[in-house]
Design an enzyme around this catalytic site. Sequence first.
Site, PDB file in Angstrom:
ATOM      1  N   HIS A 185       0.817  -1.221   0.000  1.00  0.00           N
ATOM      2  CA  HIS A 185       0.000   0.000   0.000  1.00  0.00           C
ATOM      3  C   HIS A 185       0.852   1.273   0.000  1.00  0.00           C
ATOM      4  O   HIS A 185       0.306   2.372  -0.151  1.00  0.00           O
ATOM      5  CB  HIS A 185      -0.925   0.024   1.213  1.00  0.00           C
ATOM      6  CG  HIS A 185      -2.004  -1.017   1.182  1.00  0.00           C
ATOM      7  ND1 HIS A 185      -2.849  -1.189   0.103  1.00  0.00           N
ATOM      8  CD2 HIS A 185      -2.366  -1.953   2.111  1.00  0.00           C
ATOM      9  CE1 HIS A 185      -3.684  -2.187   0.364  1.00  0.00           C
ATOM     10  NE2 HIS A 185      -3.411  -2.669   1.565  1.00  0.00           N
TER      11      HIS A 185
ATOM     12  N   ASP B 190      -3.048 -10.363  -2.673  1.00  0.00           N
ATOM     13  CA  ASP B 190      -3.618  -9.923  -1.406  1.00  0.00           C
ATOM     14  C   ASP B 190      -5.090  -9.565  -1.616  1.00  0.00           C
ATOM     15  O   ASP B 190      -5.509  -9.193  -2.710  1.00  0.00           O
ATOM     16  CB  ASP B 190      -2.846  -8.701  -0.912  1.00  0.00           C
ATOM     17  CG  ASP B 190      -3.166  -8.330   0.522  1.00  0.00           C
ATOM     18  OD1 ASP B 190      -2.424  -8.768   1.407  1.00  0.00           O
ATOM     19  OD2 ASP B 190      -4.153  -7.598   0.733  1.00  0.00           O
TER      20      ASP B 190
ATOM     21  N   HIS C 291      -6.543  -6.988  -0.649  1.00  0.00           N
ATOM     22  CA  HIS C 291      -6.665  -5.551  -0.879  1.00  0.00           C
ATOM     23  C   HIS C 291      -5.784  -5.126  -2.057  1.00  0.00           C
ATOM     24  O   HIS C 291      -4.687  -5.652  -2.235  1.00  0.00           O
ATOM     25  CB  HIS C 291      -6.266  -4.776   0.381  1.00  0.00           C
ATOM     26  CG  HIS C 291      -7.002  -5.232   1.595  1.00  0.00           C
ATOM     27  ND1 HIS C 291      -6.498  -6.212   2.431  1.00  0.00           N
ATOM     28  CD2 HIS C 291      -8.200  -4.871   2.105  1.00  0.00           C
ATOM     29  CE1 HIS C 291      -7.354  -6.422   3.415  1.00  0.00           C
ATOM     30  NE2 HIS C 291      -8.402  -5.628   3.240  1.00  0.00           N
TER      31      HIS C 291
ATOM     32  N   ASP D   6      -4.732 -12.930   3.360  1.00  0.00           N
ATOM     33  CA  ASP D   6      -5.995 -12.432   3.906  1.00  0.00           C
ATOM     34  C   ASP D   6      -7.186 -12.732   3.001  1.00  0.00           C
ATOM     35  O   ASP D   6      -8.300 -12.268   3.257  1.00  0.00           O
ATOM     36  CB  ASP D   6      -5.916 -10.924   4.185  1.00  0.00           C
ATOM     37  CG  ASP D   6      -5.306 -10.146   3.036  1.00  0.00           C
ATOM     38  OD1 ASP D   6      -5.026 -10.747   1.977  1.00  0.00           O
ATOM     39  OD2 ASP D   6      -5.103  -8.925   3.190  1.00  0.00           O
TER      40      ASP D   6
END
Length: 762
Positions: free
Chosen positions: A395, A429, A431, A518
């Site tokens: 991120h 991931d 996200h 995740d």
Amino acid sequence: MFRIRRVPDDTTETNALAIRQVQDILRTQFPLIDEAEVQAFPAKLRDPMRHGFRALLFVAEGSQDRVRGFALLLHAADLDFCFLDYIAMTPGRVGGGLGGALYERVRDTAASFGAVGVFLECLPDDPALCRDPEVRKRNADRLRFYERFGARPIANTAYATPLKPDQDNPPYLVFDSLGRSELPGRDRARVLVRAILERKYGRICPPGYIDRVVDSIQDDPIALRPPRYIRRETPRAAALSRAGVARIPLVVNDKHRIHYVRDRGYVEAPVRIRAIMREFERLDMFERVEPRHFPESLIRAVHDGRFVDFLQRACMQVEAGRSIYPYVFPIRNQARAPKELPLRAGYFCIDTFTPLNREAYVAARGAVDCALTAAERVLEGGRFAYALVRPPGHHAERRVFGGFCYFNNAAIAANYLSRYGRVAVLDVDYHHGNGTQDIFYHRSDVLTVSIHGHPSFAYPYFSGWRDEKGTGPGTGYNLNIPLPETITPERYREALATALGRVGRFGPAFLVLSLGLDTAAGDPTGSWPNRGPEFAAIGAAIAAAGYPTVVVQEGGYRTRTLGGNARRFFEGLWQQAAETPLRDPSARRPAAAAGAVAAPTTWRDEIRDGDVEWVRSAVAANPAFTNEDAGRAVELLVQQFSISVPSGNSWLFAERGERVVGFAGYGPLPGTDRRFRLHWIAVHPDQAGQGLGRELLARAEAAAAAQGAVRLYAEALTGESHRQTRAFFRRAGYQKAAELPDYYLAGQGSAIYVKDLVPARD
């Protein structure tokens, strides 16, 4: 210290430089070699099957990418054998294990192909074949070296028959069985020896000579000459076999433990690493590797220098045991950062739940070292390497942190590898990897692909849309695959197949995998159903793609199942790798259509709409430049558009097809007599190694001379990342006139180069 890596081609400047150094070694160590063969070296790598062999070049590099030795291995895939064409060191390099390490790499590679063995030639130690005793002694030393590995001349053949009666020093044919006790039978050996003579020496060996040599092989199986130099022979088995895969280097960020945020709801905790390591204790597939420390310049090549400086200073200013959370985000005036620390944090952050504290910078720096250590192991020839790190990184954008991420570990590793070949980053991931997308959005040499929860409901909400495909030279090199909040495992597998299909069309030399766990059922930050079998399938799919892969840990927060899911992923990866050979880098790039001709280069000196964005993206894509460099280049170009601030500078753009592929900016130095400065010169990385930079510089010099310049000054930084730039100027005839140590920051000074220009004729 040295490293050994494969150089697949000359499509990057770093690889082109390595090949030029190999060519210099060839000229020095083999003075009788035909110059045409030296010049054809790059073509051998780009066109692997032209001569019936696939050429694999391995170089041993010391500091600053200096080639200290090399080996060229030829692989005949149709007949399952290898031929060692060259192995040589730079003059004066004796001892130190360099030759042995190179030959070990050759043997491991041949074994991984399932080759019957490695053939090579050695000059004779027999007085009847070599009259000069000094030469004969050197020949014996070479034979002694190979005998340590169990490689000896094939006995009872006419291979050492001279082509001409008076010829001295005809070579033996030496065979290395790679530690196997069984040797090839007579008929198989005849086929292989014929292939060597016809494919390698067909232009000089008459057919009758080849027939005599092949027919002379009578032993069934072949016999090797008894050991002559090593009394107790202990043949070394190659490290790899067709049915096995070397253990995976595991690099763990031990510094992660100091970054322990105990605030309520903060799920990015040290227990995540412990949960994974507990499961790995029962596995024998990992080799624990200590992380190396890498220079900060590799971080600054990806992240804005102001952001790096802020993060380092801000973390030191926070009181021990406390955390600072951003709560004001000054997006309305990005030119001026607030003075108070919590407010400045928002200037460089994207959310309110990623804190700054005393430990954050040190932990993030350690995670970067782990990712780069893993990248280095893959660069050296490893099939996989795993950087088990926290904090995660995907991120973190060029100039902001967030999402528990401070530095983008995967992007820094990918940018490092991009010097040696094209790189694909695959983010699995839950996200979206907004940081990785932001860093490479303008580049075509690094493909970014992300499978993630749709930004309409999943963090970071503002990026990850399907229509975000890149900009400028990077258009088409970013693929987002956003998925609904509720999916089935089958839907996820379809998305992964789509992602790997795009990677395959791109044809990278390396794959960097941002491994988010995740996507697991029950993860507190996600909503998808993946369990152990699904993670094993993901690992198998990655291995089946066949790329050297750096795995960098990202998310995964359900600690009850986190370790088991990580274990299942690597079990799938490991088991599938045993069944899937690595792809050849030369076969990964899309082939040009038959008869296709590269687009010609056209030149212009007027500025057009879109040039500002192209300059920004081209500089950002070049690993030698920082994001500050891109800002300075754009600022200089924008001045050309301004009537109120006439700059007096000129620009030169190189285009191929409809693309700008290079540019240079130059102009008079105020207050001097016909002295000019070269402000900028850059070529997009996917065009490197083709001579475009040299032609661009020559044209800029001629244009400056036409404007009255008698001398041209150029600046290059003194840091390691700018070493090739300095060499570029030296090769172009520039002399270093001055150096200002630590001019920009500690360890990075300014070097001024100068060249007198030939005055333009009237």
